[in-house]
Design a protein around this motif. Structure first.
Motif, short mmCIF file in Angstrom:
data_model
loop_
_atom_site.label_atom_id
_atom_site.label_comp_id
_atom_site.label_asym_id
_atom_site.label_seq_id
_atom_site.Cartn_x
_atom_site.Cartn_y
_atom_site.Cartn_z
N TYR A 149 -5.17 15.02 9.23
CA TYR A 149 -6.13 13.57 9.17
C TYR A 149 -5.79 12.81 7.74
O TYR A 149 -6.66 12.24 7.26
N THR A 150 -4.38 13.14 7.29
CA THR A 150 -4.17 12.47 5.90
C THR A 150 -2.95 11.59 6.17
O THR A 150 -2.01 11.81 6.82
N ALA A 151 -2.95 10.26 5.73
CA ALA A 151 -1.93 9.33 5.68
C ALA A 151 -1.61 9.02 4.29
O ALA A 151 -2.49 8.88 3.30
N ASN A 152 -0.29 9.28 3.89
CA ASN A 152 -0.05 9.08 2.40
C ASN A 152 0.84 7.54 2.11
O ASN A 152 0.74 7.44 1.04
N ASN A 153 1.03 7.05 3.28
CA ASN A 153 1.42 5.66 3.12
C ASN A 153 1.37 4.78 4.35
O ASN A 153 0.91 5.41 5.32
N ARG A 154 1.86 3.58 4.33
CA ARG A 154 1.66 2.44 5.61
C ARG A 154 2.27 3.05 6.52
O ARG A 154 1.93 2.73 7.80
N ASP A 155 3.46 3.93 6.37
CA ASP A 155 4.23 4.09 7.63
C ASP A 155 3.52 5.10 8.41
O ASP A 155 3.40 5.08 9.65
N GLU A 156 3.13 5.94 7.72
CA GLU A 156 2.05 7.22 8.36
C GLU A 156 0.99 6.53 8.84
O GLU A 156 0.36 7.00 9.90
N LEU A 157 0.26 5.55 8.35
CA LEU A 157 -0.75 4.95 8.79
C LEU A 157 -0.52 4.37 10.01
O LEU A 157 -1.51 4.50 11.14
N ALA A 158 0.27 3.54 9.99
CA ALA A 158 1.01 3.00 11.39
C ALA A 158 1.20 3.90 12.43
O ALA A 158 0.62 3.61 13.61
N ALA A 159 1.82 5.12 12.13
CA ALA A 159 1.86 5.98 13.08
C ALA A 159 0.67 6.86 13.69
O ALA A 159 0.68 6.87 14.94
N MET A 160 -0.14 6.79 12.63
CA MET A 160 -1.35 7.45 13.28
C MET A 160 -2.38 6.48 14.28
O MET A 160 -2.87 6.85 15.35
N MET A 161 -2.24 5.04 13.81
CA MET A 161 -2.85 3.97 14.65
C MET A 161 -2.09 4.06 16.12
O MET A 161 -2.78 3.77 17.20
#
Length: 373
Positions: A299-311
């Protein structure tokens, strides 16, 4: 963001000392309690205070040369043994008359609750606990249902005129921090959970909250700051539920000495999953409710790439929201915008974020909610 609101200080105890030299006969004290030791004097005064007597007279036949200091010590010992009594007391004063070998002491006590109101508190607390605590619950479960009941049924008193647990339990069910802490203390202790009341400051204002003890470990428990303004019916938050000293010191401080709270509740719950598997669903539920699960990699995103991948993964799984910890507050808005641009056929999105109080990275971590379709 949580709205900071004001809290009035907890009670202060002013003492007026009056003493008069007067030779009296024992007959004058025939109907008055009489003791000859300081321990007996303390016991009698303790009983009078717990009975919410507003006045009390007693004859003391011990050493009176240090009586003023002895009485001060006695009252302090009584208060130190019972936080609930201390913070339901507005103050006290006393006077005494003495001869060469005895003194008659007259106490006057002032309380936030009358004796009858305190009976009402006890009756209502017993009824509430009988309703919300089910057979087989352990202290972790009891603490949560008590916390949730308080958050759902009590509102902060913005008139700053209501200070007691009684005020929290009778219409209009409002009180300031002192009343929240007193009600929490009363309910938790009656449920078998050892509890203290802390006085200090929070958000730059005088404040009171609790310490709770689970399995021999202390945690901070602030039911007032878990009920932020404006009041919303049925809302329950857990930002100030079982914090360590380090975690709550972000916006709370205190001077007096209290038991140390050094154990992270996240670690406690993960250990309980192993040592008490029969209650695993309880501990998992707490991890989720308190957002402690956001400390895990899932449940943790360190950067925008990880955020985009989660979305993208959420959309693939036909989810319309994500609830995560994002670890770069300074670039959050730009990172959300960039992540959204990389998702095709997205017609709508919204987001909100707030401080994440359960992390060591207190300057950067946020709880992020994103909705999209």
């Amino acid at each position: 963001m949580r709205k900071v609101h004001l809290s009035f200080p907890v009670s202060k105890f002013a003492v007026l000392l009056l003493f008069t030299l007067l030779f009296l006969t024992p007959k004058a004290y025939a109907a008055v309690d009489s003791v000859s030791t300081l321990s007996s004097l303390q016991s009698k005064v303790d009983s009078a205070m717990h009975e919410r007597k507003t006045s009390y007279q007693i004859v003391y036949k011990g050493n009176i040369s240090t009586l003023q200091q002895d009485i001060s010590n006695i009252i302090n010992k009584i208060y130190n043994a019972d936080d609930y009594l201390r913070y339901t007391s507005k103050g006290y004063y006393y006077s005494y008359k003495y001869s060469s070998n005895m003194a008659t002491i007259t106490f006057t006590f002032n309380y936030w609750n009358t004796a009858q109101q305190e009976k009402t508190v006890n009756t209502k607390v017993t009824a509430i606990l009988n309703q919300i605590i089910k057979p087989g619950m352990n202290n972790f479960e009891k603490e949560k249902v008590i916390h949730d009941w308080i958050e759902k049924h009590v509102a902060y008193d913005t008139s700053y005129s209501k200070y007691s647990a009684y005020d929290a339990l009778v219409s209009p069910y409002k009180t300031v921090c002192q009343g929240y802490a007193l009600l929490s203390y009363k309910m938790l202790n009656q449920a078998g959970i050892k509890t203290r009341i802390i006085e200090g400051t929070a958000g730059g204002q005088s404040h009171a909250w609790n310490l709770v003890n689970l399995d021999g470990v202390w945690y901070h428990f602030d039911s007032t700051w878990d009920d932020p303004l404006p009041d919303v019916a049925g809302r329950v938050t857990y930002d100030y539920y079982n914090l360590t000293d380090a975690q709550i010191k972000r916006d709370h401080s205190w001077v007096k000495t209290y038991p140390a709270a050094t154990t992270d509740f996240y670690n406690t719950l993960n250990k309980k999953l192993v040592t008490d598997p029969a209650k695993a669903s309880v501990y998992r539920g707490l991890l989720t409710a308190l957002d402690l699960n956001l400390l895990s990699k899932k449940y943790t995103a360190n950067n925008r790439d990880e955020l985009a991948a989660m979305m993208k993964e959420a959309i693939k799984n036909k989810q319309s929201t994500i609830h995560i910890r994002y670890m770069n507050r300074s670039t959050l808005l730009n990172d959300i915008a960039t992540a959204i641009k990389g998702i095709p056929n997205l017609s709508y999105y919204s987001y909100s974020y707030s401080d994440y109080k359960r992390t060591s990275n207190i300057t950067n971590d946020v709880v992020l909610n994103v909705s999209f379709r």
